[in-house]
Design a protein around this motif. Structure first.
Motif, PDB file in Angstrom:
ATOM      1  N   LYS A   4       0.873  -1.171   0.000  1.00 21.58           N
ATOM      2  CA  LYS A   4       0.000   0.000   0.000  1.00 21.58           C
ATOM      3  C   LYS A   4       0.910   1.221   0.000  1.00 21.58           C
ATOM      4  CE  LYS A   4      -3.678   2.210   2.629  1.00 21.58           C
ATOM      5  NZ  LYS A   4      -4.519   2.121   3.843  1.00 21.58           N
ATOM      6  N   ILE A   5       0.651   2.124  -0.938  1.00 21.56           N
ATOM      7  CA  ILE A   5       1.452   3.344  -1.035  1.00 21.56           C
ATOM      8  C   ILE A   5       0.512   4.508  -1.308  1.00 21.56           C
ATOM      9  CG2 ILE A   5       1.947   3.064  -3.505  1.00 21.56           C
ATOM     10  CD1 ILE A   5       4.814   4.168  -2.806  1.00 21.56           C
ATOM     11  N   LEU A  30      -2.891  13.407 -10.209  1.00 20.54           N
ATOM     12  CA  LEU A  30      -3.399  12.796 -11.447  1.00 20.54           C
ATOM     13  C   LEU A  30      -2.300  12.034 -12.184  1.00 20.54           C
ATOM     14  CD1 LEU A  30      -5.736  15.653 -12.734  1.00 20.54           C
ATOM     15  CD2 LEU A  30      -6.422  13.440 -11.785  1.00 20.54           C
ATOM     16  N   LYS A  31      -1.096  12.614 -12.219  1.00 20.22           N
ATOM     17  CA  LYS A  31       0.023  11.931 -12.870  1.00 20.22           C
ATOM     18  C   LYS A  31       0.396  10.651 -12.123  1.00 20.22           C
ATOM     19  CE  LYS A  31       3.381  14.256 -14.807  1.00 20.22           C
ATOM     20  NZ  LYS A  31       4.491  15.172 -15.126  1.00 20.22           N
ATOM     21  N   ILE A  32       0.339  10.705 -10.795  1.00 16.55           N
ATOM     22  CA  ILE A  32       0.642   9.526  -9.983  1.00 16.55           C
ATOM     23  C   ILE A  32      -0.404   8.446 -10.225  1.00 16.55           C
ATOM     24  CG2 ILE A  32       0.696   8.668  -7.595  1.00 16.55           C
ATOM     25  CD1 ILE A  32       2.115  11.394  -6.909  1.00 16.55           C
ATOM     26  N   LEU A  33      -1.666   8.832 -10.237  1.00 14.37           N
ATOM     27  CA  LEU A  33      -2.743   7.881 -10.528  1.00 14.37           C
ATOM     28  C   LEU A  33      -2.489   7.174 -11.849  1.00 14.37           C
ATOM     29  CD1 LEU A  33      -5.616   6.611 -10.269  1.00 14.37           C
ATOM     30  CD2 LEU A  33      -6.485   8.703 -11.313  1.00 14.37           C
ATOM     31  N   ASP A  38      -0.822   2.493 -14.899  1.00 17.35           N
ATOM     32  CA  ASP A  38      -0.015   1.970 -16.006  1.00 17.35           C
ATOM     33  C   ASP A  38       0.841   0.783 -15.572  1.00 17.35           C
ATOM     34  OD1 ASP A  38      -1.045   3.877 -17.728  1.00 17.35           O
ATOM     35  OD2 ASP A  38       0.755   5.149 -17.708  1.00 17.35           O
ATOM     36  N   LEU A  39       1.215   0.769 -14.279  1.00 20.50           N
ATOM     37  CA  LEU A  39       2.045  -0.310 -13.742  1.00 20.50           C
ATOM     38  C   LEU A  39       1.211  -1.440 -13.137  1.00 20.50           C
ATOM     39  CD1 LEU A  39       4.799   1.891 -12.063  1.00 20.50           C
ATOM     40  CD2 LEU A  39       5.049   0.480 -14.120  1.00 20.50           C
ATOM     41  N   GLY A  40      -0.101  -1.375 -13.333  1.00 20.17           N
ATOM     42  CA  GLY A  40      -0.976  -2.437 -12.849  1.00 20.17           C
ATOM     43  C   GLY A  40      -1.490  -2.242 -11.434  1.00 20.17           C
ATOM     44  N   GLY A  41      -1.206  -1.083 -10.841  1.00 20.41           N
ATOM     45  CA  GLY A  41      -1.687  -0.798  -9.500  1.00 20.41           C
ATOM     46  C   GLY A  41      -3.148  -0.382  -9.504  1.00 20.41           C
ATOM     47  N   LYS A  42      -3.743  -0.328  -8.309  1.00 21.63           N
ATOM     48  CA  LYS A  42      -5.159   0.000  -8.183  1.00 21.63           C
ATOM     49  C   LYS A  42      -5.386   1.039  -7.089  1.00 21.63           C
ATOM     50  CE  LYS A  42      -6.383  -4.658  -9.463  1.00 21.63           C
ATOM     51  NZ  LYS A  42      -6.738  -5.958  -8.970  1.00 21.63           N
ATOM     52  N   LEU A  43      -6.300   1.943  -7.363  1.00 26.03           N
ATOM     53  CA  LEU A  43      -6.755   2.909  -6.368  1.00 26.03           C
ATOM     54  C   LEU A  43      -7.603   2.169  -5.341  1.00 26.03           C
ATOM     55  CD1 LEU A  43      -7.221   5.930  -5.501  1.00 26.03           C
ATOM     56  CD2 LEU A  43      -9.255   5.844  -6.936  1.00 26.03           C
ATOM     57  N   ILE A  44      -7.293   2.343  -4.047  1.00 31.33           N
ATOM     58  CA  ILE A  44      -8.095   1.692  -3.011  1.00 31.33           C
ATOM     59  C   ILE A  44      -8.792   2.677  -2.090  1.00 31.33           C
ATOM     60  CG2 ILE A  44      -6.838  -0.494  -3.025  1.00 31.33           C
ATOM     61  CD1 ILE A  44      -5.367   0.539  -0.477  1.00 31.33           C
ATOM     62  N   GLU A  45      -8.335   3.930  -2.079  1.00 28.80           N
ATOM     63  CA  GLU A  45      -8.965   4.941  -1.225  1.00 28.80           C
ATOM     64  C   GLU A  45      -8.651   6.316  -1.796  1.00 28.80           C
ATOM     65  OE1 GLU A  45      -9.213   6.065   3.524  1.00 28.80           O
ATOM     66  OE2 GLU A  45      -7.838   4.518   2.851  1.00 28.80           O
ATOM     67  N   SER A  71      -4.763  10.071  -2.281  1.00 22.60           N
ATOM     68  CA  SER A  71      -5.254   8.739  -2.634  1.00 22.60           C
ATOM     69  C   SER A  71      -4.259   7.685  -2.176  1.00 22.60           C
ATOM     70  CB  SER A  71      -5.462   8.638  -4.146  1.00 22.60           C
ATOM     71  OG  SER A  71      -6.485   9.514  -4.547  1.00 22.60           O
ATOM     72  N   GLN A  72      -4.786   6.489  -1.933  1.00 20.06           N
ATOM     73  CA  GLN A  72      -3.966   5.350  -1.528  1.00 20.06           C
ATOM     74  C   GLN A  72      -4.105   4.265  -2.594  1.00 20.06           C
ATOM     75  OE1 GLN A  72      -2.175   5.636   1.558  1.00 20.06           O
ATOM     76  NE2 GLN A  72      -2.931   7.703   1.199  1.00 20.06           N
ATOM     77  N   TYR A  73      -3.018   3.547  -2.818  1.00 20.09           N
ATOM     78  CA  TYR A  73      -2.973   2.558  -3.882  1.00 20.09           C
ATOM     79  C   TYR A  73      -2.396   1.234  -3.390  1.00 20.09           C
ATOM     80  CZ  TYR A  73      -3.400   6.773  -6.670  1.00 20.09           C
ATOM     81  OH  TYR A  73      -3.833   7.956  -7.180  1.00 20.09           O
ATOM     82  N   ILE A  74      -2.704   0.190  -4.140  1.00 22.67           N
ATOM     83  CA  ILE A  74      -2.046  -1.115  -3.987  1.00 22.67           C
ATOM     84  C   ILE A  74      -1.210  -1.304  -5.251  1.00 22.67           C
ATOM     85  CG2 ILE A  74      -2.426  -3.619  -4.017  1.00 22.67           C
ATOM     86  CD1 ILE A  74      -3.091  -2.597  -1.354  1.00 22.67           C
ATOM     87  N   LEU A  75       0.054  -1.697  -5.061  1.00 20.35           N
ATOM     88  CA  LEU A  75       0.966  -1.878  -6.188  1.00 20.35           C
ATOM     89  C   LEU A  75       1.876  -3.063  -5.904  1.00 20.35           C
ATOM     90  CD1 LEU A  75       2.126  -0.602  -8.868  1.00 20.35           C
ATOM     91  CD2 LEU A  75       3.712   0.643  -7.404  1.00 20.35           C
ATOM     92  N   ASP A  76       2.158  -3.823  -6.934  1.00 17.45           N
ATOM     93  CA  ASP A  76       3.118  -4.927  -6.815  1.00 17.45           C
ATOM     94  C   ASP A  76       4.472  -4.318  -6.452  1.00 17.45           C
ATOM     95  OD1 ASP A  76       5.113  -6.885  -7.397  1.00 17.45           O
ATOM     96  OD2 ASP A  76       3.772  -7.846  -8.832  1.00 17.45           O
ATOM     97  N   SER A  77       5.062  -4.793  -5.377  1.00 19.20           N
ATOM     98  CA  SER A  77       6.322  -4.218  -4.891  1.00 19.20           C
ATOM     99  C   SER A  77       7.453  -4.315  -5.918  1.00 19.20           C
ATOM    100  CB  SER A  77       6.744  -4.870  -3.578  1.00 19.20           C
ATOM    101  OG  SER A  77       6.975  -6.248  -3.762  1.00 19.20           O
ATOM    102  N   ARG A  78       7.363  -5.263  -6.844  1.00 16.85           N
ATOM    103  CA  ARG A  78       8.396  -5.374  -7.882  1.00 16.85           C
ATOM    104  C   ARG A  78       8.336  -4.229  -8.882  1.00 16.85           C
ATOM    105  NH1 ARG A  78       6.715 -11.374  -9.352  1.00 16.85           N
ATOM    106  NH2 ARG A  78       4.763 -10.266  -9.079  1.00 16.85           N
ATOM    107  N   LYS A  79       7.264  -3.435  -8.827  1.00 13.77           N
ATOM    108  CA  LYS A  79       7.100  -2.308  -9.745  1.00 13.77           C
ATOM    109  C   LYS A  79       7.597  -0.984  -9.148  1.00 13.77           C
ATOM    110  CE  LYS A  79       4.741  -4.705 -12.803  1.00 13.77           C
ATOM    111  NZ  LYS A  79       4.770  -4.659 -14.231  1.00 13.77           N
TER     112      LYS A  79
END
Length: 90
Positions: A4-5, A30-33, A38-45, A71-79
């Motif tokens: 979570k980042i 917006l750029k971060i979103l 683009d890296l497969g992450g998802k908005l969670i909050e 906003s908070q996101y879930i992202l694969d740590s390898r990304k």
């Protein structure tokens, strides 16, 4: 492994490293979103209040400094390397 980042953490990193200095926090959000998606992450909050530990809070939260909410996101740590490489180019 997913992590979570928050956009607040990424904006703080950008500001500390003198990146995107003439870009508003809203534009960075917006750029971060887009970058995370683009890296497969998802908005969670959306619009989670930020907790900045500072005495001069009124001087640090503004459109060209730190956000009040983020906003908070879930992202694969390898990304993470890919994400920070992209942020470094701003």
């Amino acid at each position: 492994m997913e992590i979570k980042i928050g956009a607040d953490e990424l904006i703080l990193w950008l500001r500390k490293n003198k990146k995107a200095e003439n870009v508003t926090t809203k534009q960075l959000g917006l750029k971060i979103l887009n970058s995370i998606e683009d890296l497969g992450g998802k908005l969670i909050e959306h619009d989670k209040p930020c907790s900045w530990n500072t005495k001069a809070i009124s001087e640090t939260i503004d459109e060209f400094n730190l956000p009040k909410t983020a906003s908070q996101y879930i992202l694969d740590s390898r990304k993470l390397d890919d994400l920070y490489c992209k942020l470094s180019s701003w």
